[in-house]
Design a protein around this motif. Sequence first.
Motif, PDB file in Angstrom:
ATOM      1  N   SER A 152       0.811  -1.225   0.000  1.00  0.00           N
ATOM      2  CA  SER A 152       0.000   0.000   0.000  1.00  0.00           C
ATOM      3  C   SER A 152       0.843   1.273   0.000  1.00  0.00           C
ATOM      4  CB  SER A 152      -0.915   0.013   1.220  1.00  0.00           C
ATOM      5  OG  SER A 152      -0.171   0.258   2.408  1.00  0.00           O
ATOM      6  N   GLN A 153       2.043   1.180   0.600  1.00  0.00           N
ATOM      7  CA  GLN A 153       2.933   2.337   0.747  1.00  0.00           C
ATOM      8  C   GLN A 153       2.307   3.451   1.595  1.00  0.00           C
ATOM      9  OE1 GLN A 153       5.394   3.185  -2.919  1.00  0.00           O
ATOM     10  NE2 GLN A 153       3.852   1.893  -3.912  1.00  0.00           N
ATOM     11  N   LYS A 154       1.355   3.058   2.447  1.00  0.00           N
ATOM     12  CA  LYS A 154       0.714   4.022   3.340  1.00  0.00           C
ATOM     13  C   LYS A 154       1.198   3.885   4.781  1.00  0.00           C
ATOM     14  CE  LYS A 154      -3.430   4.764   0.587  1.00  0.00           C
ATOM     15  NZ  LYS A 154      -4.893   4.991   0.612  1.00  0.00           N
ATOM     16  N   VAL A 155       2.036   2.881   5.026  1.00  0.00           N
ATOM     17  CA  VAL A 155       2.511   2.601   6.375  1.00  0.00           C
ATOM     18  C   VAL A 155       3.950   3.069   6.525  1.00  0.00           C
ATOM     19  CG1 VAL A 155       3.036   0.735   8.007  1.00  0.00           C
ATOM     20  CG2 VAL A 155       0.932   0.666   6.655  1.00  0.00           C
ATOM     21  N   ILE A 156       4.252   3.685   7.659  1.00  0.00           N
ATOM     22  CA  ILE A 156       5.591   4.183   7.934  1.00  0.00           C
ATOM     23  C   ILE A 156       6.588   3.018   7.974  1.00  0.00           C
ATOM     24  CG2 ILE A 156       7.053   5.247   9.709  1.00  0.00           C
ATOM     25  CD1 ILE A 156       5.233   7.273   8.419  1.00  0.00           C
ATOM     26  N   ASN A 534      -5.289  -4.047 -11.092  1.00  0.00           N
ATOM     27  CA  ASN A 534      -5.526  -2.797 -11.815  1.00  0.00           C
ATOM     28  C   ASN A 534      -5.224  -1.554 -10.983  1.00  0.00           C
ATOM     29  OD1 ASN A 534      -6.479  -4.055 -14.229  1.00  0.00           O
ATOM     30  ND2 ASN A 534      -8.434  -4.465 -13.193  1.00  0.00           N
ATOM     31  N   ASP A 535      -4.735  -1.766  -9.756  1.00  0.00           N
ATOM     32  CA  ASP A 535      -4.455  -0.637  -8.868  1.00  0.00           C
ATOM     33  C   ASP A 535      -3.000  -0.207  -9.048  1.00  0.00           C
ATOM     34  OD1 ASP A 535      -4.063   1.168  -6.828  1.00  0.00           O
ATOM     35  OD2 ASP A 535      -5.131  -0.004  -5.314  1.00  0.00           O
ATOM     36  N   ASP A 536      -2.791   0.870  -9.784  1.00  0.00           N
ATOM     37  CA  ASP A 536      -1.445   1.340 -10.094  1.00  0.00           C
ATOM     38  C   ASP A 536      -0.678   1.818  -8.863  1.00  0.00           C
ATOM     39  OD1 ASP A 536      -1.891   0.816 -12.748  1.00  0.00           O
ATOM     40  OD2 ASP A 536      -2.507   2.876 -13.243  1.00  0.00           O
ATOM     41  N   SER A 537      -1.385   2.097  -7.764  1.00  0.00           N
ATOM     42  CA  SER A 537      -0.715   2.616  -6.572  1.00  0.00           C
ATOM     43  C   SER A 537      -0.007   1.523  -5.780  1.00  0.00           C
ATOM     44  CB  SER A 537      -1.727   3.321  -5.667  1.00  0.00           C
ATOM     45  OG  SER A 537      -2.628   2.388  -5.081  1.00  0.00           O
ATOM     46  N   LEU A 538      -0.328   0.262  -6.081  1.00  0.00           N
ATOM     47  CA  LEU A 538       0.223  -0.847  -5.301  1.00  0.00           C
ATOM     48  C   LEU A 538       1.612  -1.235  -5.788  1.00  0.00           C
ATOM     49  CD1 LEU A 538      -2.804  -3.301  -4.899  1.00  0.00           C
ATOM     50  CD2 LEU A 538      -1.938  -1.661  -3.231  1.00  0.00           C
ATOM     51  N   ARG A 539       2.479  -1.442  -4.836  1.00  0.00           N
ATOM     52  CA  ARG A 539       3.762  -2.057  -5.128  1.00  0.00           C
ATOM     53  C   ARG A 539       3.565  -3.566  -5.177  1.00  0.00           C
ATOM     54  NH1 ARG A 539       7.961  -2.754  -0.293  1.00  0.00           N
ATOM     55  NH2 ARG A 539       9.462  -4.129  -1.307  1.00  0.00           N
TER      56      ARG A 539
END
Length: 587
Positions: A152-156, A534-539
Amino acid sequence: MPQKRLESNYRPLKLNVRATVPYFSTFALLYSLALSADEIQQSDLVNRFAKHFSSSTLSLEQRKEELLWFQTAAKPYRGVKINVVSEDIPTHRYESLELARMFTQLTGIQVIHEVVGEDDLVKRLELHMQTDISIYDGYVNDTDFIGTHIRSQKVIPISEFISDQWHEITLPSLDIDDFIGLEFAKDEQGVVYQLPDQQFANLYWYRHDWFNRPELQTKFKDKYGYPLAVPQNWQAYQDIAHFFTYDVKEIDGERIWGHFDYGKYEPSLGWRISDSWLSLAGVNDIGLPSGSPVGDWGIRADECVPVGASVSRGGALNSPAAIYALEKYKFWLNEYAPPESKTLTFRTTADWLAQGKVAQQIFWYSAFIPTLLRPESKVTDENGNPLWRLAPSPRGQYWQPGMKSGYQDAGSWTFLHSTPPKQREAAWLYAQFTVSKTVSFDKLLNGFTPIRHSDVHSDAFTLLKPKLGGLVEFYQSPAKHVWTPSGVNIPDYSTMASMWWQHIGDYLYSDITAAQMLNQLANKFDQHLAVLANDDSLRCRPKLNNQQSPDYWLTQPGSPWPQRLKEPQGKTLPFSDVYKVWNALED
């Protein structure tokens, strides 16, 4: 206002132990300055708290140094109010009722530490991540979410922040390598995303006193041809379950059961299976921490990219081994467990087990120890010593050496980029306080969910062996590294976990077969992986394999494994050899 101390039924289990270990301070001279009146008052508080945590592996002076560091580091945050949340187990109740209050008094940071059901916690974390609207400033979130967090790249990334933005507010004696479950909170490059706060294992539990009765040992050996002892495979577990349920039936005039479990149709029913039940059966591949390329939940990944859950895409969620695992769960629940089992949840099983009517439990969480050791428990003797013991988990017929050996929950501090920095930094200070060496052993005594190598290998923890029925032996052995959480192959834990309990409930309470249910669930998982693709934000976002005949994958090396029709004979292990199994594992 500082957090009020709440009234509750929580009763910490305190054991009189003390130990110290060598420790070299790097900041002892920082506090030799003249003190103001307010500082003198704060210094008295430090002295009082340092003496309170007398069970710590640190000396009194070392505890004072840690506590003084928290006071100094927190000065820019005095008056800041933070809200944090964790699931409802005794360890977190202790943090909420005791440590939050003490930290507020020590630092002036106002802590509201909320304790909720795990399903509620997951929903709130998921909402925070989806909307980027800050709900809590810190979450104690299981490392089962590591696959979600690294994508997600939303976690520190905690280890990166410690060496950069958080350098000045990171406890010099935090000693991150001292944490037991740290490997469960890392990505494939070794970046740490979560800081362990508590840890409990899913182990085999049995009535040692009943198993040791000579008349029962003779009766079992005569019927099954092998000793009544700790089961090593599922066939032995089933034989013992049948024996106590139908041959013994009563002990000391009371009806007893050979198996215990829970099956209420609600969210924790999903954890019953998703917490590595498939791995105990042998569904996944060889390799730690969770099997590779097919890991927990039967999801196959190519490097870090999930490629399918169904057998037709190279996964194993609806494989013969998974079907076998589900059929055993339902059969044992219906055949050998008390009727009340289907009304119980993860949170209510411990109270029922403490009534003393069960011979064994294959799927037992060590977080339940405080409940079983209460004075009113019927599974302790007149001196408060356990009548039960813990042992290695029996394994299903598809399990092979080199696979993970069981499940371990590693609840860990988790912080999000979208949280306001000042609140997040204050929450980071509080999180460190709850896991500091000053506090960690006292917390261990209140929940028996250890997190530090220094604690579990201390003389004080060793002295607890007679009281904890095998927990000390487990955590002092290499076994603590091969009982592992769900792995990195799971890209969206919260959404996919909710699919588990609904499908398991349908399987338990309708005429659907295990194969039909798992086909449906594997298809749902594949559909969700396709959406995530299809979620481009995901690594490392999913990329589904093309479908092929299941026979193709079942004849390839590794998981999914082809069907095995012949159940091996039951095998048990002598009581004297039980802990040798844990110690023989590679550290």
